[in-house]
Design an enzyme around this catalytic site. Structure first.
Site, short mmCIF file in Angstrom:
data_model
loop_
_atom_site.label_atom_id
_atom_site.label_comp_id
_atom_site.label_asym_id
_atom_site.label_seq_id
_atom_site.Cartn_x
_atom_site.Cartn_y
_atom_site.Cartn_z
N ASP A 191 -17.32 -12.72 7.41
CA ASP A 191 -15.89 -12.42 7.38
C ASP A 191 -15.53 -11.80 8.73
O ASP A 191 -15.62 -10.59 8.93
CB ASP A 191 -15.59 -11.45 6.23
CG ASP A 191 -14.11 -11.07 6.15
OD1 ASP A 191 -13.36 -11.43 7.08
OD2 ASP A 191 -13.72 -10.40 5.17
N LYS A 199 -6.03 -12.86 11.31
CA LYS A 199 -5.55 -11.75 12.15
C LYS A 199 -5.31 -12.18 13.59
O LYS A 199 -4.28 -12.72 13.92
CB LYS A 199 -6.50 -10.56 12.03
CG LYS A 199 -6.43 -9.88 10.65
CD LYS A 199 -7.06 -8.53 10.65
CE LYS A 199 -7.03 -7.88 9.26
NZ LYS A 199 -5.69 -7.50 8.82
N TYR A 223 -14.54 -4.69 2.34
CA TYR A 223 -13.17 -5.11 2.01
C TYR A 223 -13.00 -6.52 2.55
O TYR A 223 -13.18 -6.77 3.75
CB TYR A 223 -12.13 -4.18 2.64
CG TYR A 223 -10.72 -4.70 2.46
CD1 TYR A 223 -10.04 -4.49 1.26
CD2 TYR A 223 -10.10 -5.43 3.46
CE1 TYR A 223 -8.77 -4.98 1.08
CE2 TYR A 223 -8.81 -5.94 3.29
CZ TYR A 223 -8.16 -5.70 2.09
OH TYR A 223 -6.90 -6.21 1.90
N TYR A 282 0.82 -1.22 0.00
CA TYR A 282 0.00 0.00 0.00
C TYR A 282 0.86 1.27 0.00
O TYR A 282 0.51 2.25 0.66
CB TYR A 282 -0.93 0.02 1.23
CG TYR A 282 -1.93 -1.10 1.26
CD1 TYR A 282 -3.05 -1.08 0.45
CD2 TYR A 282 -1.74 -2.19 2.11
CE1 TYR A 282 -3.98 -2.11 0.49
CE2 TYR A 282 -2.66 -3.23 2.15
CZ TYR A 282 -3.78 -3.19 1.34
OH TYR A 282 -4.69 -4.21 1.37
#
Length: 433
Positions: free
Chosen positions: A246, A275, A155, A28
């Protein structure tokens, strides 16, 4: 032999940042004009330390992964022990205790009737597997469905399937012509819920609905109420549309409960995790599903197999890190810390919500987001983003804005004193930036 003239040599005169600039391409990041990357040499609790000894509060949990603090001694011990037993083994045709034990411990605490665990490497791949499960489920049942439903501004990751079900943005611009078609709907609220339910009831050939429960993370920490999501899931069930939660970001305590879907009456058919799964120690992804979905792949017909896998599927070290993280997560002290952070955020919200520069402020669990008032630039590329990022770094705080949106998403072990310091810095920024 390699061409020695092309080898990168270690220059003892260069610091770590300068060496980085010679050989690394960062995520990014527009590398042409990027600020020098800060060299972090160690972590301890909520802090990371740079090459010069400066301490930073990791207020975003290093991209939302760290839930118990850096270099946690218990997780480190368990990982070290596993390294001397088994570092990895192929997971096709073989198994091992860390993978089995993690699945045995994870499934009972997940919302709904999750029955099987499929291991992958990260959040994006967990989503890829979920999508493939849904699409092939209908194909295996002899009623193929190809359409997918998702939220605008969602996202779900950066691999192609995950990009396809994510909102179109600067992240996907270069690839939009290659992404498969997805129908995007608005977040539900009291004004549109009836319309959304009616729309879902009329959908045809829709395989699944994928959603981030309660919070759209990268979309700007956009938050919505569980009761409206519940109604959407009920409508999907009535319309024979599979549902994918998600929980890559929301899982493992971020929303105040262990999983966001605990706040729902209607539970998803599939859950994606990553995560916080390993406590932020190393990569691991999980896709879980109900017995009904799993059984659609049981057949004498080899073509009904889920043909998906990764070299490091169910890596034993990552599974042990996850087991250690679960041990810590399920302690009463951890839940107390989650509630403490949640309560502190709520007080701070009340303190600044009427500030003229606060366009909006929202909180769910341990996540609080402040939307800065700007003249026109409110996108991810907003110049305000860089100003705020640098402002907080100078104060020893890692806050990585999403355009004009600042959010705090800390490890649960963060102290009240550190939270107060972050709050004070945000108040100062509201006056100075």
């Amino acid at each position: 032999m390699p061409d020695s003239s092309k080898l990168h040599t270690l220059d003892s005169q260069l610091n770590l940042t300068e060496r980085d600039q010679k050989v690394i391409w960062h995520p990014y990041t527009q590398m042409k004009n990027a600020l020098p990357h800060i060299p972090i040499v160690r972590g301890e609790g909520v802090y990371v330390f740079d090459e010069d000894g400066k301490r930073y509060i990791d207020a975003v949990s290093s991209w939302w992964v760290n839930i118990h603090g850096h270099s946690h001694p218990y997780i480190a011990q368990r990982v070290a022990e596993q390294l001397n037993v088994l570092e990895h083994v192929i997971f096709a045709g073989f198994t091992h205790e860390p993978a089995v034990l993690l699945a045995e411990r994870l499934l009972p605490i997940l919302p709904g009737k999750q029955d099987k665990v499929f291991y992958t490497d990260n959040g994006s791949t967990a989503v890829e597997v979920a999508l493939k499960m849904c699409l092939q489920y209908w194909d295996n049942k002899g009623t193929p469905k190809a359409k997918i439903l998702a939220f605008k501004n969602a996202y779900h990751g950066d691999t192609f399937g995950a990009m396809s079900v994510s909102g179109r943005s600067i992240f996907t611009d270069a690839f939009n012509s290659l992404l498969f078609d997805v129908e995007f709907i608005d977040l539900p609220n009291e004004n549109n819920i009836s319309h959304l339910i009616s729309h879902i009831s009329n959908l045809k050939d829709t395989a699944c609905f994928i959603f981030e429960p309660l919070i759209l993370g990268s979309g700007g920490m956009l938050m919505y109420e569980a009761k409206y999501l519940d109604q959407l899931l009920s409508a999907c069930k009535d319309a024979a549309i599979l549902t994918i939660a998600d929980e890559v970001m929301t899982g493992f305590g971020r929303t105040g409960t262990y999983f966001a879907c605990e706040k729902l009456t209607n539970k998803p058919d599939i859950i994606c995790l990553s995560k916080g799964l390993t406590g932020g120690t190393m990569p691991l992804g999980v896709t879980t599903c109900t017995k009904e979905i799993f059984e659609a792949f049981l057949s004498d017909d080899k073509l009904k197999t889920l043909y998906h896998g990764h070299s490091f599927t169910a890596n034993p070290i990552a599974c042990v890190a996850s087991l250690a993280s679960l041990d810590i997560l399920l302690k009463s002290e951890t839940l107390q810390n989650i509630k403490r952070v949640e309560a502190k955020h709520a007080v701070f919200l009340e303190e600044i919500k009427t500030h003229p520069k606060v366009k909006a402020i929202r909180q769910t669990g341990t996540i609080i987001a402040i939307e800065w008032e700007t003249d026109n630039e409110t996108s991810y590329l907003s110049n305000l983003r860089n100003l705020l990022y640098s402002y907080f770094l100078n104060k020893g705080i890692i806050l990585r804005p999403l355009g004009n949106i600042i959010y705090i998403l800390p490890p649960y072990v963060i102290s009240d004193e550190d939270l107060d310091y972050i709050y004070a810095a945000i108040k100062s920024a509201l006056e100075e930036v």
